[in-house]
Design an enzyme around this catalytic site. Sequence first.
Site, PDB file in Angstrom:
ATOM      1  CD  GLU A 154       5.785  -2.487   2.543  1.00 14.13           C
ATOM      2  OE1 GLU A 154       6.948  -2.398   2.132  1.00 14.13           O
ATOM      3  OE2 GLU A 154       4.796  -2.444   1.807  1.00 14.13           O
ATOM      4  CD  GLN A 201      -0.218   1.106   2.181  1.00 13.34           C
ATOM      5  OE1 GLN A 201       0.709   1.886   2.021  1.00 13.34           O
ATOM      6  NE2 GLN A 201      -0.212  -0.099   1.657  1.00 13.34           N
ATOM      7  CE1 TYR A 221      -6.878   2.153  10.268  1.00 13.54           C
ATOM      8  CE2 TYR A 221      -6.529  -0.197  10.517  1.00 13.54           C
ATOM      9  CZ  TYR A 221      -6.026   1.075  10.312  1.00 13.54           C
ATOM     10  OH  TYR A 221      -4.676   1.257  10.154  1.00 13.54           O
TER      11      TYR A 221
END
Length: 167
Positions: free
Chosen positions: A31, A83, A131
Site C-alpha cells: 500500500e 490482513q 503464517y
Amino acid sequence: MEIKIRTLERKDLDLVHKLDNERTTMAFWFEEPYESFDELVSLYDKHIHDDRERRFVVDKDGEFAGILELVDIDFIHRTTEIQIIIEKAFRGNGIATISMKKGLDYAFNTLNMYKVYLYVDVDNVKGLHIYKKIGFVEEGKLRKHFFANGKYHDSYLMGIFRQEVKY
C-alpha cells in the site's frame, strides 16, 4: 498478557493513521504509505456498513497494538482475505500469532467462512514464519505482482481451512 481483538472504532483512527503512514510497514501491505487523516475518516465512514469487511483493533492489556482486517468477504464462496499490522513497539512478543488465530476463529466460527487467504511478500520472513506456524499453506507465487517502495515484489498467496488452523 491479555490479547484480544475488538471492533475498530472512530476513536482508534488516529492510531491507525500512524500505522498507515509508516513506509516500511505499508510496503509489506503493498500500500501507499501516505494517507491524510481526512482520507482515513472518509474511508471509515464509507466502509462502516460494508458487509464485505470486518476491521478490528489488536488490543494488548487495553493498549492499541495493531489492526487486523477481514476484507473481500464473499458469502457465496465463503472466502475472505485476512490482513494484520502490529505496532512496532509490540512486535516480537507473539501478539501477531495470537491475533491471527483470533481473526481466523472469527472468520470460521462467526462468519462461517470455508477458506481464509492472504498475500505475503516473499521477503517478509517474519510474516511467513507466523503464517506457516498457524497452518497457512503456500498456494502459489505471484511474480512481480505488487509495487511498493519503488519496485515490484513477488508475493505468495497462502490459504487455510478451518481444520488446518493450529490452535
